[in-house]
Design a protein around this motif. Structure first.
Motif, PDB file in Angstrom:
ATOM      1  N   UNK A  47       0.808  -1.211   0.000  1.00 49.00           N
ATOM      2  CA  UNK A  47       0.000   0.000   0.000  1.00 49.00           C
ATOM      3  C   UNK A  47       0.850   1.275   0.000  1.00 49.00           C
ATOM      4  N   UNK A  48       1.779   1.380   0.956  1.00 48.42           N
ATOM      5  CA  UNK A  48       2.589   2.601   1.041  1.00 48.42           C
ATOM      6  C   UNK A  48       3.482   2.746  -0.186  1.00 48.42           C
ATOM      7  N   UNK A  49       4.047   1.638  -0.675  1.00 43.31           N
ATOM      8  CA  UNK A  49       4.899   1.723  -1.865  1.00 43.31           C
ATOM      9  C   UNK A  49       4.105   2.202  -3.072  1.00 43.31           C
ATOM     10  N   UNK A  78      -6.432   7.382  -1.571  1.00 42.69           N
ATOM     11  CA  UNK A  78      -5.536   6.312  -1.138  1.00 42.69           C
ATOM     12  C   UNK A  78      -4.786   6.703   0.135  1.00 42.69           C
ATOM     13  N   UNK A  79      -4.385   7.968   0.204  1.00 40.28           N
ATOM     14  CA  UNK A  79      -3.719   8.455   1.423  1.00 40.28           C
ATOM     15  C   UNK A  79      -4.687   8.421   2.601  1.00 40.28           C
ATOM     16  N   UNK A  80      -5.942   8.792   2.335  1.00 34.73           N
ATOM     17  CA  UNK A  80      -6.952   8.731   3.388  1.00 34.73           C
ATOM     18  C   UNK A  80      -7.124   7.304   3.891  1.00 34.73           C
ATOM     19  N   UNK A  81      -7.100   6.328   2.986  1.00 31.89           N
ATOM     20  CA  UNK A  81      -7.201   4.928   3.399  1.00 31.89           C
ATOM     21  C   UNK A  81      -6.042   4.510   4.278  1.00 31.89           C
ATOM     22  N   UNK A  82      -4.838   4.990   3.960  1.00 36.72           N
ATOM     23  CA  UNK A  82      -3.684   4.669   4.786  1.00 36.72           C
ATOM     24  C   UNK A  82      -3.784   5.316   6.163  1.00 36.72           C
ATOM     25  N   UNK A  83      -4.318   6.528   6.220  1.00 34.01           N
ATOM     26  CA  UNK A  83      -4.510   7.180   7.521  1.00 34.01           C
ATOM     27  C   UNK A  83      -5.506   6.405   8.376  1.00 34.01           C
TER      28      UNK A  83
END
Length: 344
Positions: A47-49, A78-83
């Motif tokens: 995900x982060x990569x 996508x950044x919101x999902x990681x948060x």
């Protein structure tokens, strides 16, 4: 009374979180085990990569405002999902404690009346799963439709490509081979056999999608007609108006695709007689010329794909379908206008 398991209502949610590495087993949090390693791999290397690559790509296209706007909205989601994942991981201990608390005796419904009282709340939550199911189902159905349409288009293009090959063979009927002079009679027989096999292949293909084409035209015609009817009752230039316009155009394009590829087969097969005349037939022997005349008579009628022989797949058929649908819409508008002016 049997205890009420609150976690059962989010069982599917928990299973999906476990799959992506965001829900360790038991009532505890992350420990030094294989699942924690899997969670780190899922977040960092998948995900982060992916987000990092998208961010770097965004930096390289900063000068193109159209490309930036096309990428940044997806990147932000996508950044919101990681948060969200970060918050879930860091607060896992508290979340597990909440799961224990909600299943404690204090939070249990005391009677059937209370169970019936809380059921609407649980059903409202489950509506989210229903929407998720609809989302997955719609995407699956879309994949089925797109892939079957693509398969039919590919089969039609196989037929068209074979006619192109046959035309080229006939056009160069008298050309010598690379290693030895060609036997025109044998080459003509191969062309006749090739043509027969193309017709057989086309017949099988047509048999395969007879019902598919018939259903597509039948259902597509009804959908377009209903959509056009809705256009006559919704407010002009409203969001619903544009939605129905878009839907009508897309369904029409789907019908057009079948007619377009069917029309291509008809056009390519109609080029065979011209390919015969373009060949160097004047120097052939009388016997070969007779065979060539018979072959030309055999291929004079172009191949037409159809649905049970009721209608052919051609641009002419598409124009007729669209004309009838628009004619119905015009008549509906006319009758509506006369009613509004109290003429009828």
């Amino acid at each position: 009374m049997e205890g009420f398991d609150w976690k059962q209502t989010i069982k599917i949610n928990i299973v999906l979180l476990k799959i992506v590495g965001l829900w360790p087993g038991g009532d505890g949090t992350y420990e030094c085990n294989f699942y924690t390693f899997y969670e780190i791999f899922s977040l960092l290397f998948i995900q982060i990569s992916h987000i990092a690559v998208q961010t770097v790509n965004l930096i390289f296209i900063l000068n193109d405002i159209q490309a930036v706007t096309g990428v940044i909205f997806a990147l932000l989601m996508e950044i919101l999902g990681m948060l969200k994942a970060y918050c879930l991981v860091t607060n896992m201990k508290m979340l597990k404690q909440l799961m224990i608390t909600v299943n404690s005796d204090l939070f249990q419904p005391k009677s059937h009346r209370q169970r019936n009282l809380i059921q609407p709340n649980l059903d409202a939550w489950k509506a989210i799963l229903t929407y998720l199911h609809q989302f997955v189902a719609i995407n699956c159905i879309s994949l089925v439709n797109v892939n079957i349409d693509s398969l039919i288009a590919a089969l039609n293009m196989y037929i068209g490509a074979q006619f192109d090959i046959l035309c080229d063979d006939v056009r160069h009927l008298h050309d010598d081979g690379e290693d030895a002079p060609v036997d025109v009679t044998q080459k003509l027989k191969k062309c006749v056999t090739h043509h027969r096999e193309i017709l057989k292949f086309a017949e099988n293909v047509n048999y395969f999608y007879n019902w598919l084409i018939f259903s597509e035209f039948f259902v597509g015609g009804i959908c377009i007609g209903m959509s056009m009817f809705q256009l006559s009752v919704v407010a002009p230039l409203s969001s619903e108006f544009y939605s129905f316009i878009s839907y009508t155009v897309l369904i029409s394009l789907q019908v057009f695709m079948y007619c377009w590829f069917g029309n291509k087969i008809e056009l390519k097969s109609s080029q065979l007689p011209y390919a015969v005349f373009e060949s160097d037939w004047t120097d052939l022997s009388p016997e070969v010329k007779k065979l060539l005349i018979i072959f030309t008579l055999r291929i004079a009628k172009p191949l037409k794909m159809s649905a049970f022989g009721l209608f052919y797949l051609s641009l002419e058929t598409f124009v007729r379908v669209i004309f009838l649908e628009h004619l119905g819409l015009i008549l509906h508008f006319f009758v509506k206008l006369m009613h509004e002016n109290k003429i009828l």
